[in-house]
Design a protein around this motif. Structure first.
Motif, PDB file in Angstrom:
ATOM      1  N   VAL A   7       0.807  -1.198   0.000  1.00  0.00           N
ATOM      2  CA  VAL A   7       0.000   0.000   0.000  1.00  0.00           C
ATOM      3  C   VAL A   7       0.846   1.256   0.000  1.00  0.00           C
ATOM      4  O   VAL A   7       0.461   2.271  -0.536  1.00  0.00           O
ATOM      5  N   SER A   8       2.017   1.205   0.525  1.00  0.00           N
ATOM      6  CA  SER A   8       2.864   2.381   0.622  1.00  0.00           C
ATOM      7  C   SER A   8       3.258   2.942  -0.731  1.00  0.00           C
ATOM      8  O   SER A   8       3.534   4.115  -0.852  1.00  0.00           O
ATOM      9  N   PHE A   9       3.311   2.120  -1.743  1.00  0.00           N
ATOM     10  CA  PHE A   9       3.710   2.608  -3.057  1.00  0.00           C
ATOM     11  C   PHE A   9       2.784   3.703  -3.547  1.00  0.00           C
ATOM     12  O   PHE A   9       3.169   4.578  -4.308  1.00  0.00           O
ATOM     13  N   PHE A  10       1.550   3.682  -3.111  1.00  0.00           N
ATOM     14  CA  PHE A  10       0.571   4.650  -3.575  1.00  0.00           C
ATOM     15  C   PHE A  10       0.968   6.069  -3.203  1.00  0.00           C
ATOM     16  O   PHE A  10       0.680   7.008  -3.934  1.00  0.00           O
ATOM     17  N   THR A  11       1.655   6.238  -2.089  1.00  0.00           N
ATOM     18  CA  THR A  11       2.073   7.562  -1.665  1.00  0.00           C
ATOM     19  C   THR A  11       3.009   8.179  -2.685  1.00  0.00           C
ATOM     20  O   THR A  11       2.895   9.360  -2.996  1.00  0.00           O
ATOM     21  N   ILE A  12       3.923   7.392  -3.210  1.00  0.00           N
ATOM     22  CA  ILE A  12       4.823   7.901  -4.236  1.00  0.00           C
ATOM     23  C   ILE A  12       4.018   8.371  -5.433  1.00  0.00           C
ATOM     24  O   ILE A  12       4.308   9.402  -6.017  1.00  0.00           O
ATOM     25  N   LEU A  13       2.985   7.621  -5.772  1.00  0.00           N
ATOM     26  CA  LEU A  13       2.115   7.979  -6.882  1.00  0.00           C
ATOM     27  C   LEU A  13       1.541   9.376  -6.695  1.00  0.00           C
ATOM     28  O   LEU A  13       1.380  10.122  -7.626  1.00  0.00           O
ATOM     29  N   PHE A  14       1.254   9.740  -5.498  1.00  0.00           N
ATOM     30  CA  PHE A  14       0.705  11.068  -5.219  1.00  0.00           C
ATOM     31  C   PHE A  14       1.781  12.028  -4.730  1.00  0.00           C
ATOM     32  O   PHE A  14       1.533  12.906  -3.923  1.00  0.00           O
ATOM     33  N   VAL A  15       2.962  11.848  -5.246  1.00  0.00           N
ATOM     34  CA  VAL A  15       4.089  12.742  -5.012  1.00  0.00           C
ATOM     35  C   VAL A  15       4.343  12.942  -3.525  1.00  0.00           C
ATOM     36  O   VAL A  15       4.571  14.060  -3.064  1.00  0.00           O
ATOM     37  N   LEU A  16       4.303  11.844  -2.821  1.00  0.00           N
ATOM     38  CA  LEU A  16       4.575  11.814  -1.391  1.00  0.00           C
ATOM     39  C   LEU A  16       3.794  12.860  -0.604  1.00  0.00           C
ATOM     40  O   LEU A  16       4.325  13.597   0.211  1.00  0.00           O
ATOM     41  N   VAL A  17       2.503  12.911  -0.893  1.00  0.00           N
ATOM     42  CA  VAL A  17       1.613  13.833  -0.190  1.00  0.00           C
ATOM     43  C   VAL A  17       1.579  13.451   1.287  1.00  0.00           C
ATOM     44  O   VAL A  17       1.426  12.283   1.619  1.00  0.00           O
ATOM     45  N   ILE A  18       1.696  14.439   2.144  1.00  0.00           N
ATOM     46  CA  ILE A  18       1.648  14.176   3.582  1.00  0.00           C
ATOM     47  C   ILE A  18       0.437  14.892   4.173  1.00  0.00           C
ATOM     48  O   ILE A  18       0.269  16.083   4.010  1.00  0.00           O
ATOM     49  N   ALA A  19      -0.400  14.124   4.830  1.00  0.00           N
ATOM     50  CA  ALA A  19      -1.578  14.694   5.486  1.00  0.00           C
ATOM     51  C   ALA A  19      -1.649  14.170   6.910  1.00  0.00           C
ATOM     52  O   ALA A  19      -1.150  13.100   7.202  1.00  0.00           O
ATOM     53  N   THR A  20      -2.271  14.926   7.781  1.00  0.00           N
ATOM     54  CA  THR A  20      -2.344  14.501   9.179  1.00  0.00           C
ATOM     55  C   THR A  20      -3.738  14.048   9.587  1.00  0.00           C
ATOM     56  O   THR A  20      -3.901  13.460  10.645  1.00  0.00           O
ATOM     57  N   GLU A  21      -4.738  14.314   8.794  1.00  0.00           N
ATOM     58  CA  GLU A  21      -6.105  13.937   9.138  1.00  0.00           C
ATOM     59  C   GLU A  21      -6.372  12.474   8.797  1.00  0.00           C
ATOM     60  O   GLU A  21      -6.025  12.019   7.726  1.00  0.00           O
ATOM     61  N   PRO A  22      -6.988  11.726   9.697  1.00  0.00           N
ATOM     62  CA  PRO A  22      -7.349  10.349   9.380  1.00  0.00           C
ATOM     63  C   PRO A  22      -8.492  10.307   8.371  1.00  0.00           C
ATOM     64  O   PRO A  22      -9.295  11.227   8.301  1.00  0.00           O
ATOM     65  N   SER A  23      -8.551   9.245   7.617  1.00  0.00           N
ATOM     66  CA  SER A  23      -9.614   9.087   6.635  1.00  0.00           C
ATOM     67  C   SER A  23     -10.939   8.835   7.339  1.00  0.00           C
ATOM     68  O   SER A  23     -11.025   8.042   8.257  1.00  0.00           O
ATOM     69  N   ASN A  24     -11.970   9.538   6.902  1.00  0.00           N
ATOM     70  CA  ASN A  24     -13.297   9.348   7.485  1.00  0.00           C
ATOM     71  C   ASN A  24     -14.105   8.312   6.717  1.00  0.00           C
ATOM     72  O   ASN A  24     -15.075   7.788   7.223  1.00  0.00           O
ATOM     73  N   GLY A  25     -13.736   8.034   5.472  1.00  0.00           N
ATOM     74  CA  GLY A  25     -14.501   7.114   4.649  1.00  0.00           C
ATOM     75  C   GLY A  25     -13.964   5.704   4.677  1.00  0.00           C
ATOM     76  O   GLY A  25     -14.696   4.754   4.892  1.00  0.00           O
ATOM     77  N   LEU A  26     -12.683   5.549   4.443  1.00  0.00           N
ATOM     78  CA  LEU A  26     -12.045   4.232   4.418  1.00  0.00           C
ATOM     79  C   LEU A  26     -10.989   4.161   5.509  1.00  0.00           C
ATOM     80  O   LEU A  26     -10.311   5.144   5.781  1.00  0.00           O
ATOM     81  N   THR A  27     -10.834   2.998   6.083  1.00  0.00           N
ATOM     82  CA  THR A  27      -9.750   2.820   7.042  1.00  0.00           C
ATOM     83  C   THR A  27      -8.451   2.624   6.277  1.00  0.00           C
ATOM     84  O   THR A  27      -8.460   2.318   5.076  1.00  0.00           O
ATOM     85  N   CYS A  28      -7.359   2.768   6.946  1.00  0.00           N
ATOM     86  CA  CYS A  28      -6.054   2.558   6.331  1.00  0.00           C
ATOM     87  C   CYS A  28      -5.968   1.126   5.788  1.00  0.00           C
ATOM     88  O   CYS A  28      -5.466   0.902   4.689  1.00  0.00           O
ATOM     89  N   GLU A  29      -6.472   0.177   6.518  1.00  0.00           N
ATOM     90  CA  GLU A  29      -6.453  -1.215   6.065  1.00  0.00           C
ATOM     91  C   GLU A  29      -7.270  -1.398   4.792  1.00  0.00           C
ATOM     92  O   GLU A  29      -6.884  -2.147   3.900  1.00  0.00           O
ATOM     93  N   GLN A  30      -8.400  -0.719   4.691  1.00  0.00           N
ATOM     94  CA  GLN A  30      -9.221  -0.804   3.487  1.00  0.00           C
ATOM     95  C   GLN A  30      -8.497  -0.184   2.295  1.00  0.00           C
ATOM     96  O   GLN A  30      -8.549  -0.709   1.183  1.00  0.00           O
ATOM     97  N   GLU A  31      -7.822   0.931   2.520  1.00  0.00           N
ATOM     98  CA  GLU A  31      -7.055   1.579   1.462  1.00  0.00           C
ATOM     99  C   GLU A  31      -5.942   0.654   0.976  1.00  0.00           C
ATOM    100  O   GLU A  31      -5.728   0.507  -0.230  1.00  0.00           O
ATOM    101  N   LYS A  32      -5.270   0.013   1.902  1.00  0.00           N
ATOM    102  CA  LYS A  32      -4.212  -0.934   1.538  1.00  0.00           C
ATOM    103  C   LYS A  32      -4.783  -2.102   0.741  1.00  0.00           C
ATOM    104  O   LYS A  32      -4.201  -2.545  -0.242  1.00  0.00           O
TER     105      LYS A  32
END
Length: 108
Positions: A7-32
């Motif tokens: 799942v971490s590869f996706f961050t590179i895809l988005f130019v290593l975007v860094i955000a501090t807010e947790p996702s309200n729609g999908l959990t991190c596990e769901q995103e992975k």
């Protein structure tokens, strides 16, 4: 472990975007989970991404901006754990999936 690493590869895809807010729609596990099917493509085990990979990627890039940024944070954590990661394939994944990333990112 592969699931978390992938799942971490996706961050590179988005130019290593860094955000501090947790996702309200999908959990991190769901995103992975959504991007797990892309692991073989971004590690050069297959020559093209699977349809499941492309569907998951489309779902992630279609999220509201805050959630997409949160997904980037979630996925960034695992990038360093992916062996044989091909950054060019990550960058070209939307094109390989025939997704118009530009139209999705115009929201930024």
């Amino acid at each position: 472990m592969k699931k978390m690493v992938f799942v971490s590869f996706f961050t590179i895809l988005f130019v290593l975007v860094i955000a501090t807010e947790p996702s309200n729609g999908l959990t991190c596990e769901q995103e992975k989970s959504l991007l797990m099917p892309c692991l073989d493509f971004v590690t050069k085990k297959t020559v093209e991404p699977s349809s499941l990979c492309c569907k998951g990627l489309n779902q992630i890039i279609s999220l509201p901006l805050e959630e997409m940024l949160s997904a980037g944070t979630c996925l960034k954590e695992a990038v360093s754990h992916i062996p044989n990661l091909d950054k060019d394939r990550i960058i070209n994944l939307p094109e390989a999936c025939k997704l118009n990333l530009h139209s999705h990112l115009q929201r930024l």
